[in-house]
Structures are given as C-alpha cells and as structure tokens.
Design a protein around this motif. Structure first.
Motif, PDB file in Angstrom:
ATOM      1  N   TRP A 191       0.837  -1.202   0.000  1.00 48.53           N
ATOM      2  CA  TRP A 191       0.000   0.000   0.000  1.00 48.53           C
ATOM      3  C   TRP A 191       0.868   1.247   0.000  1.00 48.53           C
ATOM      4  O   TRP A 191       2.097   1.178   0.107  1.00 48.53           O
ATOM      5  CB  TRP A 191      -0.895   0.001   1.235  1.00 48.53           C
ATOM      6  CG  TRP A 191      -0.106   0.236   2.496  1.00 48.53           C
ATOM      7  CD1 TRP A 191       0.715  -0.640   3.140  1.00 48.53           C
ATOM      8  CD2 TRP A 191      -0.005   1.463   3.211  1.00 48.53           C
ATOM      9  NE1 TRP A 191       1.307  -0.035   4.225  1.00 48.53           N
ATOM     10  CE2 TRP A 191       0.878   1.256   4.289  1.00 48.53           C
ATOM     11  CE3 TRP A 191      -0.582   2.717   3.041  1.00 48.53           C
ATOM     12  CZ2 TRP A 191       1.201   2.261   5.189  1.00 48.53           C
ATOM     13  CZ3 TRP A 191      -0.260   3.711   3.948  1.00 48.53           C
ATOM     14  CH2 TRP A 191       0.620   3.467   5.018  1.00 48.53           C
TER      15      TRP A 191
ATOM     16  N   CYS B 266      -2.685   6.546  -1.640  1.00 55.37           N
ATOM     17  CA  CYS B 266      -3.585   5.698  -2.435  1.00 55.37           C
ATOM     18  C   CYS B 266      -4.976   5.616  -1.795  1.00 55.37           C
ATOM     19  O   CYS B 266      -5.135   5.042  -0.716  1.00 55.37           O
ATOM     20  CB  CYS B 266      -2.952   4.315  -2.552  1.00 55.37           C
ATOM     21  SG  CYS B 266      -4.024   3.027  -3.188  1.00 55.37           S
ATOM     22  N   GLY B 267      -5.978   6.182  -2.461  1.00 57.54           N
ATOM     23  CA  GLY B 267      -7.353   6.157  -1.950  1.00 57.54           C
ATOM     24  C   GLY B 267      -7.889   4.753  -1.736  1.00 57.54           C
ATOM     25  O   GLY B 267      -8.427   4.444  -0.660  1.00 57.54           O
ATOM     26  N   PRO B 268      -7.776   3.843  -2.728  1.00 60.20           N
ATOM     27  CA  PRO B 268      -8.250   2.471  -2.508  1.00 60.20           C
ATOM     28  C   PRO B 268      -7.517   1.768  -1.352  1.00 60.20           C
ATOM     29  O   PRO B 268      -8.116   0.967  -0.638  1.00 60.20           O
ATOM     30  CB  PRO B 268      -7.983   1.775  -3.846  1.00 60.20           C
ATOM     31  CG  PRO B 268      -8.041   2.885  -4.853  1.00 60.20           C
ATOM     32  CD  PRO B 268      -7.437   4.071  -4.136  1.00 60.20           C
ATOM     33  N   CYS B 269      -6.244   2.104  -1.162  1.00 58.38           N
ATOM     34  CA  CYS B 269      -5.489   1.524  -0.040  1.00 58.38           C
ATOM     35  C   CYS B 269      -6.092   1.967   1.287  1.00 58.38           C
ATOM     36  O   CYS B 269      -6.258   1.152   2.207  1.00 58.38           O
ATOM     37  CB  CYS B 269      -4.026   1.953  -0.091  1.00 58.38           C
ATOM     38  SG  CYS B 269      -3.116   1.414  -1.547  1.00 58.38           S
TER      39      CYS B 269
ATOM     40  N   ALA C  78      -9.145   2.900   1.779  1.00 57.50           N
ATOM     41  CA  ALA C  78     -10.471   2.290   1.922  1.00 57.50           C
ATOM     42  C   ALA C  78     -10.364   0.833   2.362  1.00 57.50           C
ATOM     43  O   ALA C  78     -11.210   0.339   3.115  1.00 57.50           O
ATOM     44  CB  ALA C  78     -11.234   2.390   0.604  1.00 57.50           C
ATOM     45  N   PHE C  79      -9.325   0.138   1.898  1.00 57.92           N
ATOM     46  CA  PHE C  79      -9.138  -1.277   2.218  1.00 57.92           C
ATOM     47  C   PHE C  79      -8.579  -1.484   3.629  1.00 57.92           C
ATOM     48  O   PHE C  79      -8.858  -2.496   4.269  1.00 57.92           O
ATOM     49  CB  PHE C  79      -8.203  -1.915   1.178  1.00 57.92           C
ATOM     50  CG  PHE C  79      -7.909  -3.363   1.393  1.00 57.92           C
ATOM     51  CD1 PHE C  79      -8.923  -4.316   1.414  1.00 57.92           C
ATOM     52  CD2 PHE C  79      -6.600  -3.804   1.567  1.00 57.92           C
ATOM     53  CE1 PHE C  79      -8.653  -5.664   1.610  1.00 57.92           C
ATOM     54  CE2 PHE C  79      -6.313  -5.143   1.756  1.00 57.92           C
ATOM     55  CZ  PHE C  79      -7.336  -6.077   1.774  1.00 57.92           C
TER      56      PHE C  79
ATOM     57  N   SER D  47       0.573  -2.117  -9.120  1.00 55.46           N
ATOM     58  CA  SER D  47      -0.678  -1.464  -8.756  1.00 55.46           C
ATOM     59  C   SER D  47      -0.928  -1.726  -7.271  1.00 55.46           C
ATOM     60  O   SER D  47      -0.645  -2.821  -6.780  1.00 55.46           O
ATOM     61  CB  SER D  47      -1.812  -2.050  -9.605  1.00 55.46           C
ATOM     62  OG  SER D  47      -3.032  -1.449  -9.286  1.00 55.46           O
TER      63      SER D  47
ATOM     64  N   GLY E  22      -5.810  -4.696  -6.134  1.00 56.80           N
ATOM     65  CA  GLY E  22      -7.185  -4.241  -5.984  1.00 56.80           C
ATOM     66  C   GLY E  22      -7.677  -4.343  -4.556  1.00 56.80           C
ATOM     67  O   GLY E  22      -7.374  -5.306  -3.859  1.00 56.80           O
ATOM     68  N   ALA E  23      -8.427  -3.347  -4.147  1.00 56.70           N
ATOM     69  CA  ALA E  23      -9.044  -3.360  -2.818  1.00 56.70           C
ATOM     70  C   ALA E  23     -10.170  -4.382  -2.824  1.00 56.70           C
ATOM     71  O   ALA E  23     -10.963  -4.439  -3.766  1.00 56.70           O
ATOM     72  CB  ALA E  23      -9.579  -1.979  -2.467  1.00 56.70           C
TER      73      ALA E  23
END
Length: 123
Positions: free
Chosen positions: A26, A30-33, A35-36, A71, A89-90
């Motif tokens: 991560w 990183c926004g998806p990071c 969120a996850f 990614s 991917g999250a």
C-alpha cells in the motif's frame, strides 16, 4: 492480532517464521489503499493466528520492486512459505474473508506435490 509493518529487514523472517502471512502492499496517497485498510485491520483482529503484514511501497521500494508491484493495493497470501495468492485491488470484506478461508483449507502437502510436478515438467 493487529497488522504489522514489514520492511526489507524483517520481511523474509516473517514469511519463514509463520504459517499463514497476508501482506498488503500500500501507500498513504492511495485512496483504494485507505479504503481497504479498515477491512484488513478488522479481519486481522478476527484471525489472531494469521500474520497480517503491511508494506508501505513508498518506504520500502526494494520490496515493491522485488515483488513486481505495479498497482496498489496488492494483497499476497503465503502459507508455509509458499505464495498462494497475489492480486491487485481493494477487496470487499467478504472477498478477503473467503481468501483467508481458502488459504486455511488448503492441503499443503498436495500444493507442494503440484509445485514439484510443475518444476519437474519445466526441466
């Protein structure tokens, strides 16, 4: 168990010294990071027998490069030092829980047999 920050200094030792290790690659930007992260932390508390590690790709670029991280977030699952899962991917909570269940349920003797067969076929 809470998540543990992994570095180049303790990464191999962590993989070698534990049965099941999940690793989240991560970065803070990183926004998806981000969120996850709560999902990952929540499941780490529910599975104290599993090591949940995190690798900050900005602070540990050599690890990101060694594992060809292109990614983020990217999740990897190791069991008995065998890399079983590696996908970017999250993930939603249920998907991560399912990966954990599948890794726990594997017959590692069978996995090692299949790896040996594949390696023999390449030679």
């Amino acid at each position: 168990m809470t998540t543990r920050n992994l570095t180049a200094l303790d990464f191999n030792e962590t993989i070698e010294g534990n049965g099941i290790v999940l690793v989240d690659f991560w970065a803070a930007w990183c926004g998806p990071c981000r969120a996850f992260a709560p999902i990952y932390d929540e499941l780490s508390a529910e599975h104290p027998d599993i090591v949940f590690g995190k690798v900050d790709t900005e602070a540990q670029p050599e690890l990101a490069q060694a594992f060809q991280i292109m990614s983020i977030p990217t999740l990897m699952a190791f069991r008995d030092q065998v890399l079983l899962y590696a996908q970017p991917g999250a993930l939603p909570r249920q998907a991560l829980a399912e990966i954990i269940s599948q890794v726990e349920a594997l017959d590692m003797d069978e996995v090692r047999r299949q790896i040996a067969e594949q390696e023999a076929a390449v030679k």
